[in-house]
Scaffold this motif. Structure first.
Motif, PDB file in Angstrom:
ATOM      1  N   LEU A 111     -88.409 -78.557  29.255  1.00 47.39           N
ATOM      2  CA  LEU A 111     -87.176 -78.361  28.500  1.00 47.39           C
ATOM      3  C   LEU A 111     -85.976 -78.315  29.422  1.00 47.39           C
ATOM      4  O   LEU A 111     -86.051 -77.858  30.547  1.00 47.39           O
ATOM      5  N   VAL A 112     -84.896 -78.774  28.906  1.00 47.10           N
ATOM      6  CA  VAL A 112     -83.640 -78.666  29.644  1.00 47.10           C
ATOM      7  C   VAL A 112     -83.034 -77.333  29.253  1.00 47.10           C
ATOM      8  O   VAL A 112     -83.153 -76.896  28.119  1.00 47.10           O
ATOM      9  N   GLN A 113     -82.379 -76.714  30.205  1.00 40.12           N
ATOM     10  CA  GLN A 113     -81.859 -75.389  29.882  1.00 40.12           C
ATOM     11  C   GLN A 113     -80.599 -75.510  29.058  1.00 40.12           C
ATOM     12  O   GLN A 113     -80.002 -76.572  28.933  1.00 40.12           O
ATOM     13  N   LEU A 114     -80.189 -74.431  28.511  1.00 36.25           N
ATOM     14  CA  LEU A 114     -79.003 -74.435  27.655  1.00 36.25           C
ATOM     15  C   LEU A 114     -77.742 -74.692  28.468  1.00 36.25           C
ATOM     16  O   LEU A 114     -77.733 -74.472  29.673  1.00 36.25           O
ATOM     17  N   PRO A 115     -76.715 -75.136  27.829  1.00 36.14           N
ATOM     18  CA  PRO A 115     -75.478 -75.380  28.564  1.00 36.14           C
ATOM     19  C   PRO A 115     -74.916 -74.077  29.112  1.00 36.14           C
ATOM     20  O   PRO A 115     -75.151 -73.019  28.583  1.00 36.14           O
ATOM     21  N   ARG A 142     -80.664 -65.660  28.562  1.00 39.66           N
ATOM     22  CA  ARG A 142     -80.942 -67.087  28.429  1.00 39.66           C
ATOM     23  C   ARG A 142     -81.945 -67.567  29.450  1.00 39.66           C
ATOM     24  O   ARG A 142     -82.823 -68.321  29.149  1.00 39.66           O
TER      25      ARG A 142
END
Lengths: 166, 626
Positions: free
Chosen positions: A20-24, A61
């Motif tokens: 997964l790509v992390q959140l902005p 996060r």
């Protein structure tokens, strides 16, 4: 039979991809080029340094998305990322970047044994991008949180406020 | 004994390929699958040795002194390096101490890339005893230049330029894949660039398997810089059809950069010289593409400073000269009668030959009597050739200038100029590049025709995890993105998120906002390229995000993150966030790009027609942090 292996069709990614790509980041607008414009640097202080050093992440996060590597703490300076002294010359910074790239770039042979996810390299490259550019480095140096460092650093460094008087 | 089961597996694979293609929207009727099957079976009959070899378990060689052959079997998964050129292909492998180019049965290192559809079984002529001559290849039965056609839609100017080729390239100009066909028994039989490439790769693979005496699966391929990510997926598909797994797709000049880094490293070890940084300009021009790269090399690490490419090559020069020679060239091309094809083929052979000779001679006389069109009897000299290709040279010049500018490198900083590709033998091209870089001569020790494949083989060894005791594989190329990646916003503008020449892996994010009041949904349309508007760029994919908190236009915050990971896979992560808390308003959407299949030109039009600007996005003015 071994032969059949050759005809396995793969449409999927070549290496095992990250999940997964992390959140902005919370301050994406400052992150776009890795450096800040002059107007963004009115006060050399902890906060602006934090923006520059690394993408600040809220603890909840990072927990939620569990990145592959331990993310650098806010206090870790770009010099720490590249493992060089603050007085390092441009050549030293460049060679440090190269040797770190050899260790952490996903394509590097050293990394082939334990495939790097690329996170480390992105961090290293970001640090290099700032420190290899003289003007960006100067701005970064000004914004460094001096009071966090030991007395030795403090004594050696001139700050821009004092510069004005000299 | 072993052949029976392998044929059954073949049958399974061939049928699976067919269903897979069908599922992917590729029209692959059963006869196509049968054609594949026959091709595989023939290969089996031709190379029984492969199946027999498979029975032998791999033996791990001892770490003591080993013979040449033993070294190869000690790393069974070592990847091959393949350079698929528009006109010629080559295969190379790291043999334990250096890179070795594989030769075909005719002892050639560079094999012409084409597939001849003469009989039931298409052949690429890699392992044929006798080579096919120009007359056969230009008869309409052979498909070549697949690298120029792959992954392009029928509105693409490169596809239109390919209409002068002897085989059939038909366009409807609606943004779908062009119709490509080869002449078999006086009937145009359809095929696709992917299929042609796959057939050719199967032959290259078989050739390598015979020579290496082991199955080959992993490959490193070189691609032009100008290839879009969509075109890369087509190359991946062709490889999958041929049973090859791609470890890396390397832009051609970066493969050359890796070879250069290795040579520098070697030079330092031998001469005990200083390990200071060397800046090299790599100019690569083949039949189909022209690429430029600026690389800074030190300690085996080659850092690509800038990459730039375009679709200009020897094929364009050939066509320009043919146009000069025959006034009504266009009508000759559009007329696909047998006679016209034959005349065109003859013209192509003669012109190609003349251009090759012109690299060493000052003028060449051309005498050709075509059955259709005029009898040509003239002499081609440098001045005429240069006049016909003024635009091509201008494009090359701009490319080099722009690349040096992007790399922030002046002529005085350049240590070496490396010229690779067949077209760099043209005197004008050589003088042009050397002149721009203010150098007298090119870098020595790099073979212009073999550099790319050697670099790919080196990368294959590095990526397979092979380490060399002498340190000659202690190499790394830090790649950059050749094209900007971004989305459509502010109407029809292309807003880059990851800029060109950004080191990969990379991740960038950007904030956008809504373009209408109470807009709760937004369309994320992803493009790749350098154009200001979306039409000039390559369309990669699209998706819709929902759950944007309603409010006046410009109030919502939509975060779009683009991520290129360690395997060069592009992912786009998007969603709305609450401006106050920076928390996601609803779950984000992550999409792997490109999402598109063929016919992407039509798709872009459909999106515009259906939604217009109602789901549009706008850029946000950069906020100054408090």
């Amino acid at each position: 039979m071994t032969r059949s292996r050759c005809f396995v069709l793969r449409y999927s990614s070549r290496k095992k991809g990250r999940c997964l790509v992390q959140l902005p980041s919370p301050q994406p607008s400052t992150e776009m080029n890795g450096t800040l414009t002059l107007g963004a640097l009115p006060v050399p202080g902890f906060r602006s340094a934090a923006i520059l050093t690394s993408r600040p992440r809220q603890p909840m996060r990072t927990l939620a998305f569990a990145p592959a590597v331990a993310l650098p703490a806010v206090s870790r300076s770009l010099y720490d990322v590249l493992q060089v002294k603050e007085t390092a010359s441009a050549a030293e910074i460049k060679s440090a970047y190269r040797s770190l790239a050899k260790r952490f770039h996903p394509d590097a042979s050293a990394a082939a044994a334990s495939p790097a996810s690329g996170e480390e390299f992105i961090e290293i490259h970001r640090a290099y991008a700032t420190l290899s550019d003289p003007s960006a480095r100067a701005q970064y140096d000004l914004s460094m949180p001096r009071f966090e460092f030991s007395g030795r650093t403090w004594a050696r460094t001139r700050r821009w406020e004092t510069d004005q008087c000299w | 004994m072993m052949r029976g089961p392998s044929i059954i597996i073949c049958l399974g694979v061939a049928t699976w390929i067919a269903t897979r293609q069908k599922a992917a929207g590729l029209i692959a009727p059963l006869p196509e699958a049968l054609k594949w099957l026959t091709a595989y079976v023939t290969l089996w009959m031709k190379y029984p040795i492969i199946t027999e070899m498979a029975e032998q378990p791999y033996t791990v060689a001892s770490d003591s002194e080993t013979s040449h052959d033993d070294k190869q079997s000690s790393f069974p998964d070592l990847a091959l390096g393949i350079d698929i050129g528009t006109s010629k292909c080559s295969v190379a492998i790291w043999n334990g101490s250096h890179v070795e180019l594989l030769r075909n049965t005719r002892n050639q290192k560079l094999m012409r890339s084409y597939v001849l559809f003469r009989d039931e079984i298409p052949t690429g002529g890699v392992s044929e005893e006798l080579p096919h001559d120009d007359q056969e290849i230009f008869s309409g039965s052979a498909v070549f230049n697949m690298k120029r056609l792959i992954g392009r839609v029928d509105t693409d100017p490169v596809v239109h330029a390919s209409k002068s080729l002897p085989f059939l390239v038909q366009t409807l100009d609606i943004g779908v894949r062009p119709f490509i066909a080869a002449l078999v028994n006086n009937v145009w039989r359809s095929t696709s660039p992917e299929e042609v490439l796959a057939i050719f790769l199967v032959e290259l693979k078989a050739m390598a398997e015979v020579q290496l005496k082991r199955p080959v699966r992993n490959v490193v391929l070189t691609i032009p810089v100008a290839f879009s990510r969509f075109q890369q997926t087509r190359i991946e598909r062709a490889c999958a059809m041929a049973g090859l797994q791609i470890l890396r797709l390397m832009p051609e000049p970066t493969a050359v950069a890796l070879l250069y880094a290795q040579q520098q490293q070697k030079g330092i070890q031998e001469n005990m010289g200083s390990g200071c940084e060397k800046v090299a300009v790599i100019f690569n021009m083949g039949a189909g593409y022209c690429d430029v790269a600026v690389t800074a090399t030190a300690g085996g690490v080659s850092q690509i400073k800038a990459l730039l490419g375009c679709t200009v090559g020897g094929e364009d020069m050939l066509q320009n000269v043919m146009r000069r020679l025959v006034p009504d060239f266009g009508s000759l091309c559009s007329n696909h009668s047998m006679e016209a094809i034959k005349s065109l083929g003859l013209l192509r052979t003669v012109t190609q030959d003349a251009i090759h000779k012109l690299s060493t001679q000052s003028s060449v006389s051309i005498n050709v009597d075509m059955s259709m069109g005029p009898k040509i009897c003239c002499s081609l000299d440098q001045a005429l050739f240069e006049a016909a290709n003024k635009d091509v040279f201008q494009t090359c010049e701009n490319l080099v200038r722009q690349c040096l500018f992007d790399a922030k490198v002046g002529a005085e900083d350049i240590d070496d100029v490396i010229l690779v590709g067949g077209c760099t033998r043209i005197p004008k091209i050589r003088s042009l590049v050397l002149g721009l870089c203010k150098k007298e001569s090119t870098c020595e020790g790099i073979n212009p025709l073999e550099a790319a494949v050697c670099g790919a083989a080196l990368e294959g060894a590095v990526a397979s995890g092979i380490s060399d005791p002498s340190g000659s594989l202690d190499l790394l190329t830090i790649l950059v993105t050749p094209l900007s990646l971004g989305i459509r916003a502010d109407g029809d503008k292309f807003i880059p998120i990851i800029n060109r020449n950004t080191a990969v892996p990379s991740r960038k994010d950007m904030l956008f906002t809504t373009s209408h009041d109470n807009q709760t949904e937004a369309l994320i349309v992803v493009y790749e390229g350098e154009g200001k508007t979306t039409e000039e760029n390559h369309f990669l994919g699209y998706f819709k995000i929902t759950g944007i908190p309603p409010g006046p236009k410009g109030s919502a915050e939509i975060s779009i993150c683009m991520d290129i990971d360690a395997s060069n896979v592009l992912r786009v992560l998007a969603g709305a966030i609450f401006p106050s808390t920076q928390l996601p308003a609803s779950p984000f959407i992550e999409v792997r790009m490109p999402t598109l299949d063929d016919g992407h030109g039509l798709c872009a039009q459909a999106l515009t027609k259906m939604y217009g600007s109602s789901l549009g996005l706008c850029t946000v003015e950069r906020k100054i942090p408090q």
